[in-house]
Design a protein around this motif. Structure first.
Motif, short mmCIF file in Angstrom:
data_model
loop_
_atom_site.label_atom_id
_atom_site.label_comp_id
_atom_site.label_asym_id
_atom_site.label_seq_id
_atom_site.Cartn_x
_atom_site.Cartn_y
_atom_site.Cartn_z
N GLU A 46 0.83 -1.19 0.00
CA GLU A 46 0.00 0.00 0.00
C GLU A 46 0.88 1.25 0.00
O GLU A 46 0.54 2.26 -0.63
N ALA A 47 2.00 1.16 0.70
CA ALA A 47 2.91 2.31 0.79
C ALA A 47 3.50 2.65 -0.57
O ALA A 47 3.66 3.83 -0.91
N ILE A 48 3.84 1.65 -1.37
CA ILE A 48 4.42 1.88 -2.69
C ILE A 48 3.47 2.71 -3.55
O ILE A 48 3.86 3.71 -4.17
N SER A 49 2.21 2.30 -3.57
CA SER A 49 1.21 3.03 -4.36
C SER A 49 1.06 4.46 -3.87
O SER A 49 1.00 5.40 -4.67
N ALA A 50 1.02 4.63 -2.54
CA ALA A 50 0.83 5.97 -1.98
C ALA A 50 2.02 6.88 -2.25
O ALA A 50 1.85 8.06 -2.59
N ILE A 51 3.23 6.36 -2.12
CA ILE A 51 4.42 7.17 -2.37
C ILE A 51 4.46 7.62 -3.82
O ILE A 51 4.76 8.78 -4.12
N ASN A 52 4.15 6.72 -4.73
CA ASN A 52 4.14 7.06 -6.15
C ASN A 52 3.10 8.13 -6.48
O ASN A 52 3.32 8.99 -7.34
N ASN A 53 1.96 8.09 -5.78
CA ASN A 53 0.87 9.01 -6.08
C ASN A 53 0.95 10.32 -5.30
O ASN A 53 0.67 11.40 -5.84
N LEU A 54 1.32 10.25 -4.02
CA LEU A 54 1.32 11.44 -3.16
C LEU A 54 2.61 12.25 -3.27
O LEU A 54 2.64 13.42 -2.89
N LYS A 55 3.68 11.60 -3.75
CA LYS A 55 4.96 12.28 -3.97
C LYS A 55 5.42 13.09 -2.75
O LYS A 55 5.48 14.32 -2.79
N PRO A 56 5.75 12.40 -1.66
CA PRO A 56 6.16 13.09 -0.44
C PRO A 56 7.55 13.71 -0.57
O PRO A 56 8.32 13.38 -1.48
N GLU A 67 6.94 -8.85 5.30
CA GLU A 67 6.32 -9.10 3.99
C GLU A 67 7.19 -8.60 2.84
O GLU A 67 7.30 -9.23 1.79
N MET A 68 7.81 -7.45 3.02
CA MET A 68 8.68 -6.85 2.01
C MET A 68 9.63 -5.92 2.73
O MET A 68 9.19 -4.99 3.41
N ASP A 69 10.94 -6.15 2.62
CA ASP A 69 11.86 -5.29 3.35
C ASP A 69 12.04 -3.95 2.64
O ASP A 69 11.58 -3.73 1.53
N GLY A 70 12.73 -3.03 3.33
CA GLY A 70 12.88 -1.68 2.81
C GLY A 70 13.64 -1.63 1.50
O GLY A 70 13.35 -0.79 0.64
N PHE A 71 14.62 -2.54 1.32
CA PHE A 71 15.36 -2.59 0.06
C PHE A 71 14.41 -2.87 -1.10
O PHE A 71 14.47 -2.22 -2.15
N GLN A 72 13.55 -3.86 -0.91
CA GLN A 72 12.62 -4.24 -1.98
C GLN A 72 11.62 -3.12 -2.27
O GLN A 72 11.28 -2.87 -3.42
N LEU A 73 11.15 -2.49 -1.21
CA LEU A 73 10.19 -1.39 -1.40
C LEU A 73 10.81 -0.27 -2.24
O LEU A 73 10.20 0.20 -3.20
N LEU A 74 12.01 0.13 -1.90
CA LEU A 74 12.68 1.21 -2.64
C LEU A 74 12.86 0.83 -4.11
O LEU A 74 12.73 1.67 -5.00
N ASN A 75 13.17 -0.43 -4.33
CA ASN A 75 13.39 -0.90 -5.70
C ASN A 75 12.12 -0.87 -6.55
O ASN A 75 12.19 -0.80 -7.77
N GLU A 76 10.97 -0.96 -5.89
CA GLU A 76 9.69 -1.03 -6.62
C GLU A 76 9.11 0.35 -6.93
O GLU A 76 8.13 0.45 -7.68
N LEU A 77 9.66 1.39 -6.36
CA LEU A 77 9.08 2.73 -6.53
C LEU A 77 9.39 3.31 -7.91
O LEU A 77 10.48 3.15 -8.44
N SER A 78 8.43 4.03 -8.45
CA SER A 78 8.67 4.80 -9.68
C SER A 78 9.02 6.25 -9.32
O SER A 78 9.75 6.92 -10.04
N PHE A 79 8.48 6.74 -8.19
CA PHE A 79 8.80 8.08 -7.70
C PHE A 79 9.90 7.97 -6.64
O PHE A 79 9.73 7.27 -5.63
N LYS A 80 11.02 8.65 -6.88
CA LYS A 80 12.15 8.54 -5.95
C LYS A 80 12.73 9.91 -5.58
O LYS A 80 13.82 9.99 -5.03
N ASP A 81 12.00 10.98 -5.87
CA ASP A 81 12.51 12.32 -5.59
C ASP A 81 12.14 12.77 -4.17
O ASP A 81 11.51 13.81 -3.97
N PHE A 82 12.50 11.96 -3.20
CA PHE A 82 12.24 12.31 -1.80
C PHE A 82 13.48 11.96 -0.98
O PHE A 82 14.33 11.16 -1.38
N ASP A 83 13.57 12.59 0.20
CA ASP A 83 14.64 12.24 1.13
C ASP A 83 14.21 11.04 1.95
O ASP A 83 13.04 10.93 2.37
N LEU A 84 15.16 10.16 2.22
CA LEU A 84 14.87 8.91 2.93
C LEU A 84 15.47 8.96 4.33
O LEU A 84 16.63 9.34 4.52
N ILE A 85 14.66 8.56 5.31
CA ILE A 85 15.15 8.36 6.67
C ILE A 85 14.81 6.94 7.10
O ILE A 85 13.63 6.58 7.21
#
Length: 254
Positions: A46-56, A67-85
Protein backbone atom coordinates in the motif's frame (compact mmCIF):
# COMPACT_ATOMS: atom_id res chain seq x y z
CA UNK A 1 3.01 31.65 14.19
CA UNK A 2 1.75 29.19 11.58
CA UNK A 3 4.15 27.50 9.21
CA UNK A 4 3.75 28.42 5.55
CA UNK A 5 2.06 25.39 3.99
CA UNK A 6 4.23 25.77 0.89
CA UNK A 7 7.29 25.14 3.04
CA UNK A 8 5.78 22.20 4.94
CA UNK A 9 7.64 18.91 4.66
CA UNK A 10 5.21 16.23 3.45
CA UNK A 11 6.15 12.95 5.11
CA UNK A 12 5.05 9.33 4.86
CA UNK A 13 5.83 6.70 7.51
CA UNK A 14 6.20 3.01 6.58
CA UNK A 15 6.60 0.50 9.41
CA UNK A 16 5.06 -2.92 9.99
CA UNK A 17 4.63 -2.13 13.71
CA UNK A 18 1.64 0.11 14.48
CA UNK A 19 3.11 1.11 17.85
CA UNK A 20 6.31 2.29 16.13
CA UNK A 21 4.25 4.44 13.72
CA UNK A 22 2.32 6.02 16.60
CA UNK A 23 5.52 6.68 18.55
CA UNK A 24 7.25 8.33 15.58
CA UNK A 25 4.20 10.46 14.77
CA UNK A 26 4.15 11.68 18.37
CA UNK A 27 7.86 12.57 18.19
CA UNK A 28 7.32 14.48 14.94
CA UNK A 29 4.26 16.35 16.24
CA UNK A 30 6.03 17.39 19.44
CA UNK A 31 9.56 18.11 18.26
CA UNK A 32 9.47 18.88 14.52
CA UNK A 33 7.72 22.03 13.31
CA UNK A 34 6.92 22.26 9.64
CA UNK A 35 6.44 18.51 9.10
CA UNK A 36 3.08 17.13 7.96
CA UNK A 37 2.67 13.34 8.13
CA UNK A 38 0.30 12.96 5.21
CA UNK A 39 0.02 9.15 5.46
CA UNK A 40 1.35 6.12 7.30
CA UNK A 41 1.37 2.46 6.33
CA UNK A 42 2.04 -0.90 7.95
CA UNK A 43 1.55 -2.62 4.57
CA UNK A 44 4.54 -2.00 2.24
CA UNK A 45 2.51 -2.70 -0.92
CA UNK A 46 0.00 0.00 0.00
CA UNK A 47 2.91 2.31 0.79
CA UNK A 48 4.42 1.88 -2.69
CA UNK A 49 1.21 3.03 -4.36
CA UNK A 50 0.83 5.97 -1.98
CA UNK A 51 4.42 7.17 -2.37
CA UNK A 52 4.14 7.06 -6.15
CA UNK A 53 0.87 9.01 -6.08
CA UNK A 54 1.32 11.44 -3.16
CA UNK A 55 4.96 12.28 -3.97
CA UNK A 56 6.16 13.09 -0.44
CA UNK A 57 9.21 15.17 0.45
CA UNK A 58 10.49 12.45 2.77
CA UNK A 59 9.77 8.87 3.77
CA UNK A 60 10.47 7.36 7.18
CA UNK A 61 11.07 3.72 6.26
CA UNK A 62 11.51 0.66 8.46
CA UNK A 63 14.11 -1.50 6.68
CA UNK A 64 13.22 -4.73 8.52
CA UNK A 65 9.68 -5.80 7.54
CA UNK A 66 8.45 -9.41 7.14
CA UNK A 67 6.32 -9.10 3.99
CA UNK A 68 8.68 -6.85 2.01
CA UNK A 69 11.86 -5.29 3.35
CA UNK A 70 12.88 -1.68 2.81
CA UNK A 71 15.36 -2.59 0.06
CA UNK A 72 12.62 -4.24 -1.98
CA UNK A 73 10.19 -1.39 -1.40
CA UNK A 74 12.68 1.21 -2.64
CA UNK A 75 13.39 -0.90 -5.70
CA UNK A 76 9.69 -1.03 -6.62
CA UNK A 77 9.08 2.73 -6.53
CA UNK A 78 8.67 4.80 -9.68
CA UNK A 79 8.80 8.08 -7.70
CA UNK A 80 12.15 8.54 -5.95
CA UNK A 81 12.51 12.32 -5.59
CA UNK A 82 12.24 12.31 -1.80
CA UNK A 83 14.64 12.24 1.13
CA UNK A 84 14.87 8.91 2.93
CA UNK A 85 15.15 8.36 6.67
CA UNK A 86 15.62 4.76 7.73
CA UNK A 87 14.01 3.78 11.05
CA UNK A 88 15.25 0.52 12.51
CA UNK A 89 15.82 -1.39 15.73
CA UNK A 90 18.99 -2.93 14.27
CA UNK A 91 22.24 -0.96 14.08
CA UNK A 92 23.45 -3.23 11.29
CA UNK A 93 26.21 -2.73 8.77
CA UNK A 94 23.62 -2.52 6.01
CA UNK A 95 22.03 0.47 7.71
CA UNK A 96 25.44 2.06 8.32
CA UNK A 97 26.08 1.75 4.60
CA UNK A 98 23.10 4.04 4.04
CA UNK A 99 24.63 6.55 6.45
CA UNK A 100 27.87 6.50 4.48
CA UNK A 101 25.83 7.49 1.42
CA UNK A 102 24.37 10.50 3.27
CA UNK A 103 20.98 8.92 4.01
CA UNK A 104 19.94 9.38 7.63
CA UNK A 105 18.80 6.60 9.88
CA UNK A 106 17.13 6.62 13.28
CA UNK A 107 17.45 3.83 15.82
CA UNK A 108 14.30 2.79 17.66
CA UNK A 109 13.25 4.09 20.10
CA UNK A 110 13.74 7.30 18.15
CA UNK A 111 15.73 10.02 19.90
CA UNK A 112 14.16 13.47 19.49
CA UNK A 113 17.53 15.18 18.93
CA UNK A 114 18.47 12.75 16.14
CA UNK A 115 15.02 13.23 14.61
CA UNK A 116 15.24 17.03 14.56
CA UNK A 117 18.72 16.87 12.98
CA UNK A 118 17.43 14.60 10.21
CA UNK A 119 14.42 16.85 9.58
CA UNK A 120 16.68 19.93 9.46
CA UNK A 121 18.67 18.27 6.66
CA UNK A 122 15.45 17.58 4.72
CA UNK A 123 14.35 21.20 5.05
CA UNK A 124 17.75 22.34 3.78
CA UNK A 125 17.57 19.95 0.81
CA UNK A 126 14.06 21.12 -0.04
CA UNK A 127 15.12 24.77 -0.01
CA UNK A 128 17.99 23.89 -2.36
CA UNK A 129 15.78 21.70 -4.62
CA UNK A 130 17.98 18.72 -3.73
CA UNK A 131 15.36 16.27 -2.43
CA UNK A 132 16.09 12.67 -3.44
CA UNK A 133 19.68 13.30 -4.52
CA UNK A 134 21.17 11.04 -1.86
CA UNK A 135 18.53 8.37 -2.41
CA UNK A 136 19.42 8.11 -6.09
CA UNK A 137 23.04 7.47 -5.06
CA UNK A 138 21.96 4.72 -2.67
CA UNK A 139 19.79 3.04 -5.29
CA UNK A 140 22.68 2.96 -7.73
CA UNK A 141 25.36 1.71 -5.32
CA UNK A 142 23.71 -0.37 -2.61
CA UNK A 143 20.57 -1.92 -4.04
CA UNK A 144 20.40 -4.42 -6.91
CA UNK A 145 18.65 -3.42 -10.15
CA UNK A 146 14.90 -3.73 -10.44
CA UNK A 147 13.91 -7.32 -11.15
CA UNK A 148 17.00 -8.79 -9.51
CA UNK A 149 16.27 -11.79 -7.30
CA UNK A 150 19.27 -11.10 -5.08
CA UNK A 151 18.87 -10.40 -1.38
CA UNK A 152 20.97 -8.04 0.74
CA UNK A 153 22.77 -9.46 3.78
CA UNK A 154 24.97 -7.42 6.15
CA UNK A 155 28.51 -8.62 6.94
CA UNK A 156 31.23 -6.92 8.93
CA UNK A 157 31.95 -3.66 7.13
CA UNK A 158 29.94 -4.43 4.00
CA UNK A 159 26.67 -5.68 2.53
CA UNK A 160 26.69 -8.69 0.21
CA UNK A 161 24.02 -9.50 -2.37
CA UNK A 162 23.35 -13.19 -2.95
CA UNK A 163 21.03 -15.36 -5.01
CA UNK A 164 18.69 -17.42 -2.76
CA UNK A 165 19.30 -20.44 -5.02
CA UNK A 166 22.97 -20.37 -3.98
CA UNK A 167 22.06 -21.06 -0.34
CA UNK A 168 21.60 -24.64 0.90
CA UNK A 169 20.58 -23.95 4.48
CA UNK A 170 20.91 -21.63 7.46
CA UNK A 171 21.73 -22.56 11.05
CA UNK A 172 20.94 -20.41 14.07
CA UNK A 173 23.25 -19.75 16.98
CA UNK A 174 21.35 -17.34 19.19
CA UNK A 175 21.71 -13.84 17.76
CA UNK A 176 23.89 -15.12 14.90
CA UNK A 177 23.07 -17.19 11.82
CA UNK A 178 25.49 -19.21 9.69
CA UNK A 179 24.54 -19.50 6.01
CA UNK A 180 25.91 -22.47 4.06
CA UNK A 181 26.34 -21.95 0.30
CA UNK A 182 26.38 -24.58 -2.44
CA UNK A 183 29.98 -23.69 -3.38
CA UNK A 184 31.09 -24.84 0.08
CA UNK A 185 31.50 -21.40 1.59
CA UNK A 186 29.77 -20.30 4.76
CA UNK A 187 29.22 -16.86 6.25
CA UNK A 188 28.18 -15.81 9.76
CA UNK A 189 25.68 -12.96 10.04
CA UNK A 190 24.84 -10.99 13.17
CA UNK A 191 21.11 -11.55 12.68
CA UNK A 192 18.64 -13.99 14.22
CA UNK A 193 17.42 -16.74 11.92
CA UNK A 194 13.88 -15.30 11.98
CA UNK A 195 15.28 -12.08 10.50
CA UNK A 196 17.14 -14.02 7.79
CA UNK A 197 13.93 -15.95 7.05
CA UNK A 198 12.01 -12.68 6.63
CA UNK A 199 14.54 -11.42 4.08
CA UNK A 200 14.13 -14.39 1.70
CA UNK A 201 10.43 -14.02 0.81
CA UNK A 202 10.94 -17.23 -1.11
CA UNK A 203 8.75 -20.34 -0.99
CA UNK A 204 11.81 -22.52 -1.66
CA UNK A 205 12.88 -21.97 1.95
CA UNK A 206 11.24 -23.74 4.85
CA UNK A 207 11.85 -23.44 8.59
CA UNK A 208 12.11 -27.13 9.52
CA UNK A 209 13.30 -26.44 13.07
CA UNK A 210 13.74 -23.45 15.39
CA UNK A 211 17.43 -23.47 14.50
CA UNK A 212 17.32 -24.45 10.81
CA UNK A 213 16.04 -22.89 7.58
CA UNK A 214 16.39 -25.11 4.51
CA UNK A 215 16.28 -24.56 0.75
CA UNK A 216 13.97 -27.41 -0.27
CA UNK A 217 15.67 -27.73 -3.67
CA UNK A 218 18.69 -29.22 -1.90
CA UNK A 219 16.84 -31.93 0.06
CA UNK A 220 17.93 -35.43 -1.04
CA UNK A 221 16.47 -37.61 1.74
CA UNK A 222 13.89 -37.53 4.49
CA UNK A 223 14.80 -40.01 7.22
CA UNK A 224 12.16 -41.09 9.76
CA UNK A 225 14.04 -43.56 11.94
CA UNK A 226 16.22 -42.43 14.89
CA UNK A 227 14.51 -39.07 14.90
CA UNK A 228 13.23 -37.25 11.86
CA UNK A 229 15.87 -35.43 9.84
CA UNK A 230 16.76 -34.29 6.32
CA UNK A 231 19.85 -35.09 4.29
CA UNK A 232 20.96 -32.26 2.02
CA UNK A 233 23.03 -32.30 -1.18
CA UNK A 234 26.17 -31.21 0.63
CA UNK A 235 25.84 -34.17 3.03
CA UNK A 236 24.58 -32.10 5.96
CA UNK A 237 21.85 -33.55 8.17
CA UNK A 238 19.20 -31.23 9.54
CA UNK A 239 16.66 -32.16 12.25
CA UNK A 240 12.93 -31.74 11.65
CA UNK A 241 10.85 -30.67 14.65
CA UNK A 242 7.54 -32.37 15.46
CA UNK A 243 5.67 -29.12 14.97
CA UNK A 244 7.01 -28.77 11.41
CA UNK A 245 6.57 -32.33 10.13
CA UNK A 246 3.01 -32.00 8.83
CA UNK A 247 3.64 -28.75 6.97
CA UNK A 248 6.87 -30.15 5.52
CA UNK A 249 5.04 -33.28 4.32
CA UNK A 250 2.51 -31.09 2.53
CA UNK A 251 5.25 -28.98 0.97
CA UNK A 252 7.16 -32.02 -0.27
CA UNK A 253 3.99 -33.95 -1.18
CA UNK A 254 5.01 -37.02 0.85
Amino acid sequence: MKTNTLNMIKAIIVDDEITAIRSLKWEIENFCTGVDVIADFSDPLEAISAINNLKPDCVFLDIEMPEMDGFQLLNELSFKDFDLIITTAYDSYAVKAFKENAVDYLLKPVDSDDLTKAVFKIKKNKSENALGKDLQSVLQTLIPNRGSSKIALPLAGKTIFVEPDDIIYCKSDGNYTTIFFKDGKKEVFSKKIKDIEAVFHNTLFFRVHNSYLVNTNFITEYVKNEGHYLVLENGATVPVSRAKKSALFDLLSI
